[in-house]
Design a protein around this motif. Sequence first.
Motif, PDB file in Angstrom:
ATOM      1  N   GLY A  11      10.905 -14.761  -9.549  1.00 19.71           N
ATOM      2  CA  GLY A  11       9.581 -14.626 -10.152  1.00 19.71           C
ATOM      3  C   GLY A  11       9.718 -14.500 -11.656  1.00 19.71           C
ATOM      4  O   GLY A  11      10.665 -14.987 -12.261  1.00 19.71           O
ATOM      5  N   CYS A  12       8.781 -13.824 -12.265  1.00 19.57           N
ATOM      6  CA  CYS A  12       8.770 -13.651 -13.713  1.00 19.57           C
ATOM      7  C   CYS A  12      10.004 -12.881 -14.172  1.00 19.57           C
ATOM      8  O   CYS A  12      10.324 -11.823 -13.626  1.00 19.57           O
ATOM      9  N   ALA A  54      14.149 -22.448 -13.416  1.00 19.53           N
ATOM     10  CA  ALA A  54      13.609 -21.188 -12.916  1.00 19.53           C
ATOM     11  C   ALA A  54      13.691 -20.164 -14.043  1.00 19.53           C
ATOM     12  O   ALA A  54      14.620 -20.215 -14.863  1.00 19.53           O
ATOM     13  N   GLU A  55      12.735 -19.264 -14.094  1.00 23.87           N
ATOM     14  CA  GLU A  55      12.868 -18.108 -14.972  1.00 23.87           C
ATOM     15  C   GLU A  55      13.931 -17.218 -14.344  1.00 23.87           C
ATOM     16  O   GLU A  55      13.841 -16.888 -13.160  1.00 23.87           O
ATOM     17  N   VAL A  56      14.958 -16.863 -15.118  1.00 19.48           N
ATOM     18  CA  VAL A  56      16.076 -16.079 -14.597  1.00 19.48           C
ATOM     19  C   VAL A  56      16.430 -14.956 -15.567  1.00 19.48           C
ATOM     20  O   VAL A  56      16.011 -14.962 -16.723  1.00 19.48           O
ATOM     21  N   GLN A  87       5.711 -15.788  -6.511  1.00 19.01           N
ATOM     22  CA  GLN A  87       5.798 -14.333  -6.471  1.00 19.01           C
ATOM     23  C   GLN A  87       4.408 -13.828  -6.804  1.00 19.01           C
ATOM     24  O   GLN A  87       3.961 -13.939  -7.956  1.00 19.01           O
ATOM     25  N   GLY A  88       3.701 -13.342  -5.804  1.00 20.00           N
ATOM     26  CA  GLY A  88       2.325 -12.876  -6.037  1.00 20.00           C
ATOM     27  C   GLY A  88       1.462 -13.998  -6.556  1.00 20.00           C
ATOM     28  O   GLY A  88       1.410 -15.077  -5.966  1.00 20.00           O
ATOM     29  N   GLN A  94       9.209 -22.623 -11.152  1.00 17.58           N
ATOM     30  CA  GLN A  94       9.856 -21.744 -12.124  1.00 17.58           C
ATOM     31  C   GLN A  94       9.924 -20.301 -11.632  1.00 17.58           C
ATOM     32  O   GLN A  94      10.669 -19.488 -12.167  1.00 17.58           O
ATOM     33  N   TYR A  95       9.155 -19.973 -10.581  1.00 23.02           N
ATOM     34  CA  TYR A  95       9.143 -18.615 -10.031  1.00 23.02           C
ATOM     35  C   TYR A  95       9.902 -18.520  -8.705  1.00 23.02           C
ATOM     36  O   TYR A  95       9.793 -17.533  -7.995  1.00 23.02           O
TER      37      TYR A  95
END
Length: 178
Positions: A11-12, A54-56, A87-88, A94-95
């Motif tokens: 996720g973020c 992806a945001e990592v 995610q939510g 990317q999440y």
Amino acid sequence: MATETATLGGGCFWCLEAVYQELKGVQHVESGYAGGHVPNPTYEQVCEGSTGHAEVVRVSFDPEIVSYRELLEIFFTIHDPTTPNRQGNDVGTQYRSVIFYHTPAQQETARQVIAAMANVWDAPIVTELSPAQEYYKAEDYHQNYFRQHPLQGYCAFVVAPKVAKFRKVFADKLNAPE
């Protein structure tokens, strides 16, 4: 002192960064992008979903203090690994939930933890397991975001509850207060 690296997306990146910064044995946490096909992507490009990144977070840690297995157990506690590309309210590739392993030992540990966590969740775990790929540091304004903006809306309503859960479940693993 030996240092290892873990690269995780769940996720973020603000959520993961905020949690791992409080973990005993973690030396540095950096938000960034991995797993895509565009060199040096910007946040805007990653958010469009066309770069494949992806945001990592990239976590440097001392394995004598905190093991890779423990990092992954925390990872599976603070995000939902059963929702593909989501995610939510954060939706998009990317999440996605992803573990970029750096060594064969990390790959095997990740497989073991995923198998063990399968009994914890009501739905199948969809976390990707991939070899570490080109990593790009996110823009400076994304670094230490929760620490700098704890009252910002997303931080207050999304990041803070994850940090609170981490603090409760893993109280014995917290860094001493600064």
